[in-house]
Every structure is written in C-alpha cells, then in structure tokens.
Scaffold this motif. Sequence first.
Motif, PDB file in Angstrom:
ATOM      1  N   PHE A  24       0.995  -0.704  -0.118  1.00  0.00           N
ATOM      2  CA  PHE A  24       0.090   0.167   0.126  1.00  0.00           C
ATOM      3  C   PHE A  24       1.238   1.142   0.261  1.00  0.00           C
ATOM      4  O   PHE A  24       0.637   2.418  -0.577  1.00  0.00           O
ATOM      5  CB  PHE A  24      -0.655  -0.088   1.357  1.00  0.00           C
ATOM      6  CG  PHE A  24      -2.504  -1.038   1.070  1.00  0.00           C
ATOM      7  CD1 PHE A  24      -2.972  -1.220  -0.469  1.00  0.00           C
ATOM      8  CD2 PHE A  24      -3.193  -1.581   2.146  1.00  0.00           C
ATOM      9  CE1 PHE A  24      -3.984  -1.790  -0.368  1.00  0.00           C
ATOM     10  CE2 PHE A  24      -3.334  -2.099   1.519  1.00  0.00           C
ATOM     11  CZ  PHE A  24      -4.858  -2.061   0.324  1.00  0.00           C
ATOM     12  N   VAL A  47       0.269   4.349  -3.097  1.00  0.00           N
ATOM     13  CA  VAL A  47       0.353   6.043  -2.799  1.00  0.00           C
ATOM     14  C   VAL A  47       1.579   6.201  -2.985  1.00  0.00           C
ATOM     15  O   VAL A  47       1.367   7.726  -3.826  1.00  0.00           O
ATOM     16  CB  VAL A  47       0.008   5.939  -0.725  1.00  0.00           C
ATOM     17  CG1 VAL A  47      -0.182   7.419  -0.820  1.00  0.00           C
ATOM     18  CG2 VAL A  47      -0.851   5.833  -0.329  1.00  0.00           C
ATOM     19  N   ARG A  66      -1.430  -1.920  -5.704  1.00  0.00           N
ATOM     20  CA  ARG A  66      -2.857  -2.139  -4.616  1.00  0.00           C
ATOM     21  C   ARG A  66      -3.465  -3.113  -4.844  1.00  0.00           C
ATOM     22  O   ARG A  66      -3.806  -3.259  -3.971  1.00  0.00           O
ATOM     23  CB  ARG A  66      -3.484  -0.653  -5.480  1.00  0.00           C
ATOM     24  CG  ARG A  66      -5.220  -0.286  -6.022  1.00  0.00           C
ATOM     25  CD  ARG A  66      -5.801   0.244  -6.278  1.00  0.00           C
ATOM     26  NE  ARG A  66      -6.788   0.682  -6.274  1.00  0.00           N
ATOM     27  CZ  ARG A  66      -7.946  -0.247  -6.702  1.00  0.00           C
ATOM     28  NH1 ARG A  66      -7.646  -1.267  -7.224  1.00  0.00           N
ATOM     29  NH2 ARG A  66      -9.068   0.255  -5.760  1.00  0.00           N
ATOM     30  N   THR A  71      -3.519   4.548   3.279  1.00  0.00           N
ATOM     31  CA  THR A  71      -4.101   4.423   1.587  1.00  0.00           C
ATOM     32  C   THR A  71      -5.809   5.975   1.665  1.00  0.00           C
ATOM     33  O   THR A  71      -5.861   5.985   0.465  1.00  0.00           O
ATOM     34  CB  THR A  71      -5.660   2.993   1.162  1.00  0.00           C
ATOM     35  OG1 THR A  71      -5.844   3.112   2.339  1.00  0.00           O
ATOM     36  CG2 THR A  71      -4.464   2.528   1.190  1.00  0.00           C
ATOM     37  N   LEU A  76      -8.495   5.092  -1.330  1.00  0.00           N
ATOM     38  CA  LEU A  76      -8.853   3.363  -1.459  1.00  0.00           C
ATOM     39  C   LEU A  76      -9.601   2.913   0.099  1.00  0.00           C
ATOM     40  O   LEU A  76      -8.843   2.425   1.292  1.00  0.00           O
ATOM     41  CB  LEU A  76      -7.488   2.799  -1.654  1.00  0.00           C
ATOM     42  CG  LEU A  76      -7.609   1.574  -1.624  1.00  0.00           C
ATOM     43  CD1 LEU A  76      -8.935   0.670  -2.894  1.00  0.00           C
ATOM     44  CD2 LEU A  76      -6.364   0.728  -1.624  1.00  0.00           C
TER      45      LEU A  76
END
Length: 205
Positions: free
Chosen positions: A109, A113, A135, A174, A179
């Motif tokens: 993650f 990002v 992701r 996230t 997300l």
Amino acid sequence: MRLYDTAYAPNPRRVRWFLAEKGVDDIEIVQLNLLQGEHKQPGYLSRTTLPNVPALEMDDGTTITESVAICRYLESRYPEPNLFGRTPEEAAVIEMWLRRAEMLVANPFMMAVRHTHPALAALEAPNPQVGEYNREVGLKGLKVLDRRLGESEWLAADRLTIADIIAFVGIDFTRMIKLPIPEDLANLHRWADVMRARPAAKAGM
C-alpha cells in the motif's frame, strides 16, 4: 534521545503511535520536510548514512533508522505495556504477523500511494503500473488479515501489539488515494474501528 520525524509518512507514524501506546513523551522530536529534501542534507546523512525517516538518535550519539528497529529499541527502554511479546513463543507469533502485515499489506500500500499520489512525485518519479500492481497485492493481503481477525480480536496476541500498529498504519495510509477497506471484510472493519478509537491513533496522525 532525539527522534527525526515527518508528518503524513507511514513509517514515522508507526513510531509515534508506538510512543503514544507506551505513554512516552520525553523524547525530543525534530520535524523534517521530505518534500523540501531535508532528509537528504549532509548534516542528516552524516548521522543516518541513508536518507531514511524516522531516525532515532540515542543518548550516546548512535543513530538508527528503520521503524521496527526503533520500536524494538524503545521496547527495551520502556518495557510496558509489552508490544513485542512476553515469552519466546508469543514473541515469535508477533514477529510472524508483523512480517505478514508488512509484506502483504503495509509495503504494497505504501508503494501504491507513492506511485499514484501526485504530490509524491517530488520524492520519486511515479510509475502508475507499479502503483496499481501494489494496490492489488495489498487488497489481496487484506483478505489474509480478515481471516485472522475472524479467529482473534487482535492480529498476533490477546492484546494490541506492534503487528496491529504496522498493519493499521499501512492500511490507513491509503486514505491519500481514497482506497477504502472492502465492505465484505467485516472482521477487518471491526478491528479497524477499534484501532481508530485508540488515543494513540490520534497521537500518531
């Protein structure tokens, strides 16, 4: 001791959260601006050898980077509440889930990002394909954590440990790319709500 810190980044947030859980508030905090390259200045690199944040400068001048290494050292200095394990068996299980949290969720993650958020292009040339791949890796990893949390209130022990901190901070990062945790992962949602409600969650922001 002196902690070199920066806002928003997940690895420094791990250490801030850890300190808050311990109730430690007597360490000097030095804020660095990564977007302005303060972590790459000669004075900082002379202490750390790599442009990594966070970094902890100990009383004797020894400086360490890597968030887990810093937390292990702080655990030895401030042993309660215990976050790394009380027995060899418990410590091994916590280490296992710490590593799973990092490899399956937190690191993917963070890469997602870093390679898709426009503001972070100042740190590294973005690669959207790398971001999208990570992701998806992270979303798969969430399913592993959800299964575990269907068996246990916490990831690695009968209480919060460093594994929970690392997993949650990685997942919460996230927010920068909007997300959310998938709705069908009910166990993960229950645990995440508990993590967000902890006072240390706010101290670690």
